[in-house]
Design a protein around this motif. Sequence first.
Motif, PDB file in Angstrom:
ATOM      1  N   GLY A 184     -57.387-105.622  -9.633  1.00 53.56           N
ATOM      2  CA  GLY A 184     -58.045-104.985 -10.753  1.00 53.56           C
ATOM      3  C   GLY A 184     -57.608-103.566 -11.053  1.00 53.56           C
ATOM      4  O   GLY A 184     -58.242-102.894 -11.862  1.00 53.56           O
ATOM      5  N   PHE A 185     -56.567-103.072 -10.438  1.00 59.49           N
ATOM      6  CA  PHE A 185     -56.083-101.728 -10.784  1.00 59.49           C
ATOM      7  C   PHE A 185     -54.563-101.725 -10.807  1.00 59.49           C
ATOM      8  O   PHE A 185     -53.911-102.588 -10.239  1.00 59.49           O
ATOM      9  CB  PHE A 185     -56.617-100.665  -9.819  1.00 59.49           C
ATOM     10  N   THR A 186     -54.005-100.739 -11.496  1.00 58.96           N
ATOM     11  CA  THR A 186     -52.563-100.615 -11.622  1.00 58.96           C
ATOM     12  C   THR A 186     -52.142 -99.214 -11.223  1.00 58.96           C
ATOM     13  O   THR A 186     -52.778 -98.238 -11.610  1.00 58.96           O
ATOM     14  CB  THR A 186     -52.115-100.873 -13.078  1.00 58.96           C
ATOM     15  N   VAL A 187     -51.079 -99.126 -10.443  1.00 53.75           N
ATOM     16  CA  VAL A 187     -50.489 -97.857 -10.042  1.00 53.75           C
ATOM     17  C   VAL A 187     -49.108 -97.813 -10.661  1.00 53.75           C
ATOM     18  O   VAL A 187     -48.373 -98.792 -10.592  1.00 53.75           O
ATOM     19  CB  VAL A 187     -50.385 -97.738  -8.499  1.00 53.75           C
ATOM     20  N   SER A 188     -48.771 -96.695 -11.302  1.00 55.58           N
ATOM     21  CA  SER A 188     -47.442 -96.595 -11.898  1.00 55.58           C
ATOM     22  C   SER A 188     -46.830 -95.238 -11.603  1.00 55.58           C
ATOM     23  O   SER A 188     -47.545 -94.259 -11.361  1.00 55.58           O
ATOM     24  CB  SER A 188     -47.499 -96.840 -13.407  1.00 55.58           C
ATOM     25  N   THR A 189     -45.501 -95.196 -11.631  1.00 54.86           N
ATOM     26  CA  THR A 189     -44.768 -93.963 -11.391  1.00 54.86           C
ATOM     27  C   THR A 189     -43.448 -94.042 -12.152  1.00 54.86           C
ATOM     28  O   THR A 189     -43.012 -95.125 -12.546  1.00 54.86           O
ATOM     29  CB  THR A 189     -44.525 -93.735  -9.879  1.00 54.86           C
ATOM     30  N   ALA A 190     -42.822 -92.901 -12.350  1.00 55.05           N
ATOM     31  CA  ALA A 190     -41.530 -92.863 -13.033  1.00 55.05           C
ATOM     32  C   ALA A 190     -40.416 -93.200 -12.046  1.00 55.05           C
ATOM     33  O   ALA A 190     -40.487 -92.849 -10.868  1.00 55.05           O
ATOM     34  CB  ALA A 190     -41.309 -91.485 -13.633  1.00 55.05           C
ATOM     35  N   ALA A 191     -39.395 -93.870 -12.545  1.00 56.35           N
ATOM     36  CA  ALA A 191     -38.246 -94.245 -11.714  1.00 56.35           C
ATOM     37  C   ALA A 191     -37.001 -94.270 -12.592  1.00 56.35           C
ATOM     38  O   ALA A 191     -37.095 -94.201 -13.820  1.00 56.35           O
ATOM     39  CB  ALA A 191     -38.478 -95.602 -11.059  1.00 56.35           C
TER      40      ALA A 191
END
Length: 181
Positions: free
Chosen positions: A136-143
């Motif tokens: 139920g959650f999303t983690v995102s980062t730049a790559a």
Amino acid sequence: MARAFALLILSCLIAAPAGAVAGPDGFEDIARLESRVVAALDADVATPGGPLTHLDRRLKLAACPKPVTIDPPALGALPLRCEPLGWRIRVPLMRVPGAQPAPGTPAMAAAQPATPAAPPLIRRGDPVELRATSAGFTVSTAAIAQEDGRAGGKVRVKTDARGPVVIGDVVDTGIVRVASF
């Protein structure tokens, strides 16, 4: 005397949680872990469908307080993980002769007839958003993409110039998804 013995027994039960499979040195019992892998695969070491080699006895994994989770085979390996402690390993598997390669593997791609390639959604050096979704959650980062990638394909990305390479699925233009983190 009986009270001291009872306290000793109680302290041993508290120190060794249920499901822990620790060897004499306090680490995960690799031999027992290997026997669970062989039983789960129903194939012995170095036989088709079984582990490619024996697990390295020099491997020092913290004793898992719960039974180690054995996931289904994926990409030619069997994933093993200890959720409470966060460690995971992949056990390479010996290929079954005459078996159809798994979809998405290089062997499967070579076995399929050539089709016109769709243009890449991601080009090498492009900035991308690396996403991981769970419960139920999303983690995102730049790559940064390390290679070209087409829709539904795999692509290598790096979040930092000195960081490790992460392999994810191309979802859309500039968006790469990883299975877990």
